[in-house]
Design an enzyme around this catalytic site. Structure first.
Site, short mmCIF file in Angstrom:
data_model
loop_
_atom_site.label_atom_id
_atom_site.label_comp_id
_atom_site.label_asym_id
_atom_site.label_seq_id
_atom_site.Cartn_x
_atom_site.Cartn_y
_atom_site.Cartn_z
N ARG A 168 -31.09 -7.93 19.89
CA ARG A 168 -32.73 -7.96 20.16
C ARG A 168 -32.47 -7.63 21.72
O ARG A 168 -33.60 -8.38 22.36
CB ARG A 168 -32.58 -8.62 19.59
CG ARG A 168 -33.24 -8.94 17.61
CD ARG A 168 -34.36 -7.51 17.45
NE ARG A 168 -34.05 -7.31 16.26
CZ ARG A 168 -33.07 -7.21 14.50
NH1 ARG A 168 -31.81 -6.32 15.90
NH2 ARG A 168 -33.54 -7.43 13.61
N SER A 242 -39.92 -9.95 11.53
CA SER A 242 -39.47 -10.74 11.81
C SER A 242 -39.64 -11.84 12.84
O SER A 242 -39.98 -11.42 14.55
CB SER A 242 -38.04 -10.87 12.08
OG SER A 242 -37.47 -10.19 10.93
N GLU A 338 -39.43 -12.80 18.25
CA GLU A 338 -38.92 -12.01 18.86
C GLU A 338 -39.55 -11.74 19.34
O GLU A 338 -39.86 -10.39 20.11
CB GLU A 338 -38.32 -11.41 17.09
CG GLU A 338 -37.60 -10.30 17.85
CD GLU A 338 -37.55 -9.32 15.75
OE1 GLU A 338 -35.98 -10.07 14.84
OE2 GLU A 338 -37.90 -8.55 15.72
C1 LIG Z 1 -43.85 -5.63 8.83
C2 LIG Z 1 -42.59 -5.33 10.22
C3 LIG Z 1 -40.94 -4.87 10.40
C4 LIG Z 1 -40.22 -5.04 11.27
N1 LIG Z 1 -39.36 -4.94 11.47
C5 LIG Z 1 -38.35 -4.35 12.17
C6 LIG Z 1 -36.87 -4.30 12.01
O1 LIG Z 1 -36.49 -4.70 11.28
N2 LIG Z 1 -35.68 -4.61 12.75
C7 LIG Z 1 -36.81 -4.78 14.26
O2 LIG Z 1 -35.67 -4.66 15.54
N3 LIG Z 1 -38.30 -4.46 14.53
C8 LIG Z 1 -38.71 -4.67 13.24
N4 LIG Z 1 -40.32 -5.20 13.50
C9 LIG Z 1 -40.62 -5.06 15.39
C10 LIG Z 1 -41.14 -4.33 16.17
O3 LIG Z 1 -41.32 -3.14 14.33
C11 LIG Z 1 -39.57 -2.87 16.53
O4 LIG Z 1 -39.72 -3.79 17.47
C12 LIG Z 1 -40.73 -1.97 17.54
O5 LIG Z 1 -39.57 -1.65 17.93
C13 LIG Z 1 -40.94 -1.90 18.53
O6 LIG Z 1 -42.71 -0.78 18.29
P1 LIG Z 1 -44.38 -1.07 19.64
O7 LIG Z 1 -44.27 0.16 19.72
O8 LIG Z 1 -45.09 -1.28 18.02
O9 LIG Z 1 -43.65 -1.86 20.40
P2 LIG Z 1 -44.94 -2.95 21.14
O10 LIG Z 1 -45.01 -3.80 20.50
O11 LIG Z 1 -45.75 -2.54 21.63
O12 LIG Z 1 -44.02 -3.15 22.22
C14 LIG Z 1 -43.20 -4.10 21.82
C15 LIG Z 1 -42.48 -4.18 23.39
O13 LIG Z 1 -41.60 -2.93 24.42
C16 LIG Z 1 -42.27 -2.95 25.10
N5 LIG Z 1 -42.49 -0.97 25.27
C17 LIG Z 1 -43.35 -0.58 24.02
N6 LIG Z 1 -43.56 0.53 24.11
C18 LIG Z 1 -42.93 0.99 26.07
C19 LIG Z 1 -42.19 1.72 26.25
N7 LIG Z 1 -42.95 3.12 25.92
N8 LIG Z 1 -41.60 1.08 27.92
C20 LIG Z 1 -41.05 0.73 28.08
N9 LIG Z 1 -42.01 -0.54 27.53
C21 LIG Z 1 -42.25 -0.30 26.49
C22 LIG Z 1 -44.09 -3.42 25.23
O14 LIG Z 1 -44.08 -4.40 26.53
C23 LIG Z 1 -43.29 -5.06 24.23
O15 LIG Z 1 -42.30 -5.46 25.49
C24 LIG Z 1 -41.11 -4.81 12.49
C25 LIG Z 1 -42.82 -5.04 13.15
C26 LIG Z 1 -42.98 -5.97 11.64
C27 LIG Z 1 -44.49 -5.82 11.72
#
Ligand SMILES: Cc1cc2nc3c(=O)[nH]c(=O)nc-3n(C[C@H](O)[C@H](O)[C@H](O)COP(=O)(O)OP(=O)(O)OC[C@H]3O[C@@H](n4cnc5c(N)ncnc54)[C@H](O)[C@@H]3O)c2cc1C
Length: 342
Positions: A168, A242, A338
């Protein structure tokens, strides 16, 4: 302000984060073309503001309004871009929906991302915390990341080693990578695919279905079914998956804990340390299904904190702190959140 940039003011972020926290952004730009980033940073007023790069908002907890510029990454595109050493290179824009991208690779007949099916969010965020699930991580197949460097307004390509992936974790979560915005990500998917069934629950699910030589599609379907059974759909109940990382402790500490708590769930790591199941620790402290104000712990999975309706970021933080305090007191283990707190 730059006349060609569609900058909006005082924008609600309630529908742009899966916790559905009703925070507001002072300025907001939906980024559909990488050139908009350089244009925004060339604007003195915008450049002076604190910045938040936002993908699908599925790993973010807003603890208040964001008094700065939200760069909402919506860069589109996915393509097969070449072949190398028995691997097919596929590239997607940072704004592509992660699960739709996984489905697209499967439709191209390519395996390699199926264990990561149904994870919410965007392609651009996958390398940030080295998204992982069911025995696979982004780093297993990531080939390269194109980034925009806000330090000098340049664009460059990082290979997987330069991303410095960990559990992570990646360079993007540290000072050296904090000014980098992911524009697109290239994955190298194997031409000769083998299923990754290291995760026992996944192997058992396929076995129970009588599938002994699964296709990538069948593995993806099994992952999707398990996830639907265990995790709340953010469209129905606000959450960020998580909420805590699984704590990694030295082997001696794990041995001491096992002496006192023989049922402790732990997994040996390659470096000799032990990864504990944060959900088990939280469950044992009696938090599963419990609420604190409008925030609560999901009844089916103690690792997931939920917004039962109307919770602010502060309510979720209060719940998280109470859980951390109980786990620390009972097990002497520190739980680390996380999601990114903003
Ligand atoms: C129901 C559910 C289940 C999930 N299951 C998992 C799982 O199994 N495994 C897991 O690892 N995660 C899981 N997650 C967490 C999440 O889905 C991941 O971390 C995902 O990659 C976040 O993507 P996002 O586009 O929503 O990022 P955001 O929440 O919008 O951003 C997260 C971080 O990334 C940065 N960021 C986003 N896009 C960029 C970019 N283009 N360039 C630079 N920085 C950027 C943001 O500034 C922030 O710091 C889960 C979440 C939910 C709601």
């Amino acid at each position: 302000m730059h006349p060609d940039l569609p900058i909006a003011a005082d924008v609600s972020l309630a529908t742009l984060n899966t916790f559905r926290i009703d925070a507001r952004a002072r300025r907001y730009l939906r980024v559909t073309d990488a050139r908009q980033l350089a244009a925004a940073l060339a604007d003195p007023e915008l450049a002076a503001l604190p910045r938040l790069v936002l993908g699908g908002g599925s790993n973010i907890l807003f603890t208040g309004d964001f008094d700065g510029l939200v760069l909402h990454m919506a860069l589109p595109g996915r393509a097969l871009v070449g072949e190398r050493d028995g691997r097919v290179l596929v590239r997607a824009g940072a704004g592509e929906h992660w699960h739709a991208f996984v489905e697209w690779t499967l439709a191209q007949g390519l395996g390699g991302l199926e264990n990561l099916a149904l994870i919410p969010g965007t392609v651009g965020a996958a390398p940030i915390q080295n998204v992982g699930a069911y025995g696979a991580e982004t780093r297993d197949t990531l080939h390269a990341v194109t980034v925009f460097d806000t330090g000098d307004n340049s664009t460059r390509v990082l290979d997987a080693a330069a991303c410095r992936f960990g559990y992570r974790d990646s360079v993007f979560k540290h000072a050296e990578g904090a000014g980098l915005i992911v524009l697109d990500v290239t994955f190298a998917l194997p031409e000769r695919w083998q299923p990754n069934l290291r995760y026992a629950e996944l192997a058992q699910a396929l076995d129970a279905a009588g599938i002994h030589a699964p296709t990538p599609r069948q593995v993806a379907d099994a992952v999707i079914a398990i996830r639907r059974r265990k995790l709340p759909d953010p469209a129905e109940i606000g959450n960020a998956g998580s909420f805590f990382k699984n704590p990694v402790v030295p082997a001696e500490q794990c041995a001491r804990l096992l002496a006192a708590f023989p049922d402790l769930v732990h997994h040996a790591q390659a470096d000799g340390s032990e990864k504990l199941a944060a959900g088990w620790l939280i469950d044992q402290c009696g938090w599963k299904g419990r609420n604190l104000g409008p925030a609560g712990v999901y009844p089916k999975q103690a690792l997931v904190l939920v917004n039962n309706g109307g919770a602010g970021g502060g309510d979720v933080v209060a719940l998280a702190r109470a859980i951390q305090a109980d786990v620390a007191q009972r097990y002497g283990v520190a739980l680390e959140p996380e999601p990114v707190f903003v």
